[in-house]
Design a protein around this motif. Structure first.
Motif, PDB file in Angstrom:
ATOM      1  N   UNK A   1       0.828  -1.204   0.000  1.00 24.34           N
ATOM      2  CA  UNK A   1       0.000   0.000   0.000  1.00 24.34           C
ATOM      3  C   UNK A   1       0.865   1.258   0.000  1.00 24.34           C
ATOM      4  N   UNK A   2       0.230   2.386  -0.225  1.00 23.80           N
ATOM      5  CA  UNK A   2       0.757   3.714   0.103  1.00 23.80           C
ATOM      6  C   UNK A   2       2.160   4.014  -0.411  1.00 23.80           C
ATOM      7  N   UNK A   3       2.432   3.649  -1.655  1.00 26.42           N
ATOM      8  CA  UNK A   3       3.709   4.095  -2.232  1.00 26.42           C
ATOM      9  C   UNK A   3       3.700   5.597  -2.469  1.00 26.42           C
ATOM     10  N   UNK A   4       2.545   6.133  -2.838  1.00 22.61           N
ATOM     11  CA  UNK A   4       2.458   7.548  -3.186  1.00 22.61           C
ATOM     12  C   UNK A   4       2.707   8.476  -2.001  1.00 22.61           C
ATOM     13  N   UNK A   5       2.616   7.969  -0.791  1.00 26.19           N
ATOM     14  CA  UNK A   5       2.888   8.787   0.398  1.00 26.19           C
ATOM     15  C   UNK A   5       4.165   8.357   1.102  1.00 26.19           C
ATOM     16  N   UNK A   6       4.927   7.469   0.474  1.00 26.78           N
ATOM     17  CA  UNK A   6       6.192   6.979   1.038  1.00 26.78           C
ATOM     18  C   UNK A   6       5.998   6.292   2.377  1.00 26.78           C
ATOM     19  N   UNK A   7       4.787   5.788   2.630  1.00 22.96           N
ATOM     20  CA  UNK A   7       4.498   5.180   3.921  1.00 22.96           C
ATOM     21  C   UNK A   7       4.348   3.668   3.861  1.00 22.96           C
ATOM     22  N   UNK A   8       4.023   3.133   2.689  1.00 27.63           N
ATOM     23  CA  UNK A   8       3.624   1.739   2.606  1.00 27.63           C
ATOM     24  C   UNK A   8       4.715   0.722   2.856  1.00 27.63           C
TER      25      UNK A   8
ATOM     26  N   UNK B   1      11.377   9.912   0.526  1.00 27.15           N
ATOM     27  CA  UNK B   1      11.716   8.680  -0.166  1.00 27.15           C
ATOM     28  C   UNK B   1      13.235   8.540  -0.212  1.00 27.15           C
ATOM     29  N   UNK B   2      13.771   7.375   0.138  1.00 29.87           N
ATOM     30  CA  UNK B   2      15.210   7.173  -0.029  1.00 29.87           C
ATOM     31  C   UNK B   2      15.552   6.982  -1.499  1.00 29.87           C
ATOM     32  N   UNK B   3      16.771   7.228  -1.851  1.00 29.52           N
ATOM     33  CA  UNK B   3      17.240   6.957  -3.207  1.00 29.52           C
ATOM     34  C   UNK B   3      17.277   5.441  -3.407  1.00 29.52           C
ATOM     35  N   UNK B   4      16.792   4.958  -4.544  1.00 26.14           N
ATOM     36  CA  UNK B   4      16.798   3.527  -4.829  1.00 26.14           C
ATOM     37  C   UNK B   4      17.990   3.191  -5.718  1.00 26.14           C
ATOM     38  N   UNK B   5      18.703   2.129  -5.335  1.00 18.74           N
ATOM     39  CA  UNK B   5      19.910   1.744  -6.067  1.00 18.74           C
ATOM     40  C   UNK B   5      19.866   0.267  -6.422  1.00 18.74           C
TER      41      UNK B   5
ATOM     42  N   UNK C   1      23.130   0.670 -10.260  1.00 20.00           N
ATOM     43  CA  UNK C   1      23.278   1.843  -9.397  1.00 20.00           C
ATOM     44  C   UNK C   1      21.977   2.602  -9.239  1.00 20.00           C
ATOM     45  N   UNK C   2      22.085   3.906  -9.039  1.00 16.84           N
ATOM     46  CA  UNK C   2      20.911   4.724  -8.760  1.00 16.84           C
ATOM     47  C   UNK C   2      19.894   4.630  -9.888  1.00 16.84           C
ATOM     48  N   UNK C   3      18.665   4.258  -9.543  1.00 18.12           N
ATOM     49  CA  UNK C   3      17.609   4.120 -10.547  1.00 18.12           C
ATOM     50  C   UNK C   3      16.513   5.151 -10.334  1.00 18.12           C
ATOM     51  N   UNK C   4      16.225   5.523  -9.076  1.00 20.31           N
ATOM     52  CA  UNK C   4      15.269   6.595  -8.796  1.00 20.31           C
ATOM     53  C   UNK C   4      15.842   7.519  -7.722  1.00 20.31           C
ATOM     54  N   UNK C   5      15.400   8.742  -7.728  1.00 16.57           N
ATOM     55  CA  UNK C   5      15.969   9.772  -6.864  1.00 16.57           C
ATOM     56  C   UNK C   5      15.447   9.695  -5.436  1.00 16.57           C
TER      57      UNK C   5
ATOM     58  N   UNK D   1      11.879  10.570 -10.752  1.00 18.45           N
ATOM     59  CA  UNK D   1      10.788  10.054  -9.928  1.00 18.45           C
ATOM     60  C   UNK D   1      11.377   9.320  -8.725  1.00 18.45           C
ATOM     61  N   UNK D   2      10.558   9.102  -7.704  1.00 15.99           N
ATOM     62  CA  UNK D   2      11.041   8.450  -6.484  1.00 15.99           C
ATOM     63  C   UNK D   2      10.145   7.287  -6.115  1.00 15.99           C
ATOM     64  N   UNK D   3      10.679   6.372  -5.346  1.00 15.54           N
ATOM     65  CA  UNK D   3      10.026   5.123  -4.991  1.00 15.54           C
ATOM     66  C   UNK D   3      10.449   4.700  -3.592  1.00 15.54           C
ATOM     67  N   UNK D   4       9.548   4.060  -2.829  1.00 15.85           N
ATOM     68  CA  UNK D   4       9.981   3.481  -1.554  1.00 15.85           C
ATOM     69  C   UNK D   4      10.313   2.000  -1.707  1.00 15.85           C
ATOM     70  N   UNK D   5      10.338   1.506  -2.947  1.00 18.32           N
ATOM     71  CA  UNK D   5      10.723   0.121  -3.227  1.00 18.32           C
ATOM     72  C   UNK D   5      12.073  -0.226  -2.606  1.00 18.32           C
ATOM     73  N   UNK D   6      13.024   0.712  -2.677  1.00 19.08           N
ATOM     74  CA  UNK D   6      14.374   0.437  -2.199  1.00 19.08           C
ATOM     75  C   UNK D   6      14.449   0.110  -0.725  1.00 19.08           C
ATOM     76  N   UNK D   7      13.437   0.481   0.048  1.00 21.70           N
ATOM     77  CA  UNK D   7      13.458   0.210   1.489  1.00 21.70           C
ATOM     78  C   UNK D   7      13.507  -1.280   1.786  1.00 21.70           C
ATOM     79  N   UNK D   8      12.865  -2.092   0.957  1.00 19.69           N
ATOM     80  CA  UNK D   8      12.845  -3.527   1.217  1.00 19.69           C
ATOM     81  C   UNK D   8      14.251  -4.129   1.165  1.00 19.69           C
TER      82      UNK D   8
END
Length: 423
Positions: free
Chosen positions: A151-158, A315-319, A195-199, A349-356
């Motif tokens: 959930x909630x990728x758009x708010x960086x919370x999910x 959102x953290x930078x995704x790498x 390397x870096x894919x999203x900011x 664009x940014x993503x919270x995908x990298x958190x996993x």
């Protein structure tokens, strides 16, 4: 690639054609019924039902509305596949028969239109298709599929909500985390990089304080509208005058709110802004500059008290991991051909995908799938008008159904198989 490998790949995706009509229905249904961040109840229910039908162990309510499906198929690697489910407070203007007419109450209590303006409906459909294909072809692989519908990728919370709800303790640790996103680009093409894919992204609300007065007596006021306008204009100089041409950043003011009537000078103004950066040093300098400018403009206006600067989300930078990314790129080139697989630059664009991957301590790979009609894209590129194609978050954004749908399913299956086939 050997003849046997080719046969394996063909067998792995042999059932996809038969699945496409059902996946089309799923996609149009989700598109017509979008849900805001942390409100994805209907979508989560649809996902859980489909996963159960495919034979997955299903956990719901992970991180509030997240869904996790687990399919164990003997000894072998664990591969995590991720899709995000939430929509945006945007009024759809695509005009398609399945366009959203939905509205909802946002976190601030406002009634807003809702639209899948970033393609998360396609992401959910891709992963449901991939999980179905993998369930049908268990003879072709060994290991465990961990399907995470976030959930909630758009708010960086999910992503963080799922992690905080015990994702890492409740489910097996993956060997790799895989994800993808539909973007403007020729449908059927894929893009990625090492390397870096999203900011990184930082969002703030700035509250500026003035003194209200009658519109005919501006001398009795401290006008927060003028103050806010000065702030907005001055913020534009951060990138153009404080960063070197080789340094990248984006500073966007997305909202400026002040007053309710033309002849009343209001007491305060609100600015909401968003910052994208690819380097921690640049990020620190940009954020410092924002604070300096906001405070200086308030002081120059004689504001009765300092501004309030409130963080909204980050959102953290995704790498992308080098070895894992090259592994994915290799199987993509073999399956889709080299002409359809491209190396791209980092996306702003940014993503919270990298958190996993970062917090679990495992490699992750994220890539982009084109969703624009190839002929439309080619004509726009030839005319140097690519920026006129409706992009993500635009009310006209709508990926073409084919070959976007099958490309995303194939990409997820083929990428997962790069690990699972070794099981």
């Amino acid at each position: 690639m050997s003849a046997n490998q080719t046969s394996d790949k063909e067998d792995l995706l042999a059932g996809l054609t038969g699945l496409l009509p059902e996946l089309e229905k799923i996609y149009t249904d989700i598109h017509a019924h979008p849900e805001l961040s942390m409100q994805e109840v209907r979508t989560a229910g649809l996902v859980a039902k489909r996963l159960q039908q495919a034979g997955y162990e299903v956990s719901t309510g992970v991180g509030q509305t997240g869904v996790v499906g687990l399919l164990k198929n003997g000894e072998g690697p664990v591969v995590m596949l991720r899709a995000d489910m939430d929509a945006l407070p945007v009024k759809e203007a695509t005009g398609v028969p399945y366009a959203s007419k939905a509205s909802a109450t946002d976190a601030e209590g406002h009634t807003v239109p809702v639209m899948h303006a970033c393609g998360h409906d396609m992401h959910v459909t891709w992963l449901l298709g991939a999980t179905a294909v993998l369930a049908q072809t268990r003879a072709a692989w060994k290991g465990t599929v961990l399907a995470v519908f976030q959930p909630a990728e758009e708010t960086a919370a999910g992503a963080q909500a799922m992690i905080d709800d015990g994702l890492f303790k409740r489910f097996p640790k993956p060997e790799v985390v895989l994800g993808q996103h539909v973007m403007v680009g020729p449908a059927g093409a894929l893009g990625g990089r090492v390397g870096t894919i999203t900011s990184a992204a930082d969002s703030f609300q700035i509250r500026l304080f003035g003194r209200g007065a009658h519109g005919s007596m501006p001398q009795a006021s401290i006008d927060p509208v003028v103050m806010a306008a000065s702030v907005v204009l001055r913020l534009q100089t951060i990138v153009s005058r404080e960063l070197a041409p080789s340094e990248a950043a984006v500073v966007t003011v997305g909202a400026l709110q002040a007053g309710t009537k033309e002849n009343v000078i209001p007491e305060e103004a609100i600015i909401k802004l968003n910052v994208r950066t690819f380097d921690e040093g640049v990020r620190a300098r940009v954020l410092d500059a924002i604070t300096r400018i906001v405070n200086a403009e308030a002081a120059a206006s004689g504001a009765p008290k300092p501004p309030e600067i409130t963080p909204l989300d980050r959102y953290p930078m995704a790498s992308n991991d080098e070895e894992a990314t090259e592994r994915v790129a290799d199987v993509f080139r073999k399956h889709f051909t080299k002409e359809r697989v491209h190396e791209v630059g980092p996306a702003s664009a940014s993503e919270d995908f990298g958190s996993f991957g970062t917090q679990w301590g495992v490699p992750s790979v994220f890539w982009f799938v084109g969703g624009t009609d190839p002929e439309t894209y080619a004509k726009a590129k030839a005319a140097n008008r690519l920026n006129e194609i409706p992009s993500n978050h635009n009310p006209h954004f709508l990926p073409v159904m084919h070959p976007t749908l099958e490309t995303g399913v194939e990409a997820m299956v083929v990428a997962a198989h790069a690990w699972l086939a070794a099981g």
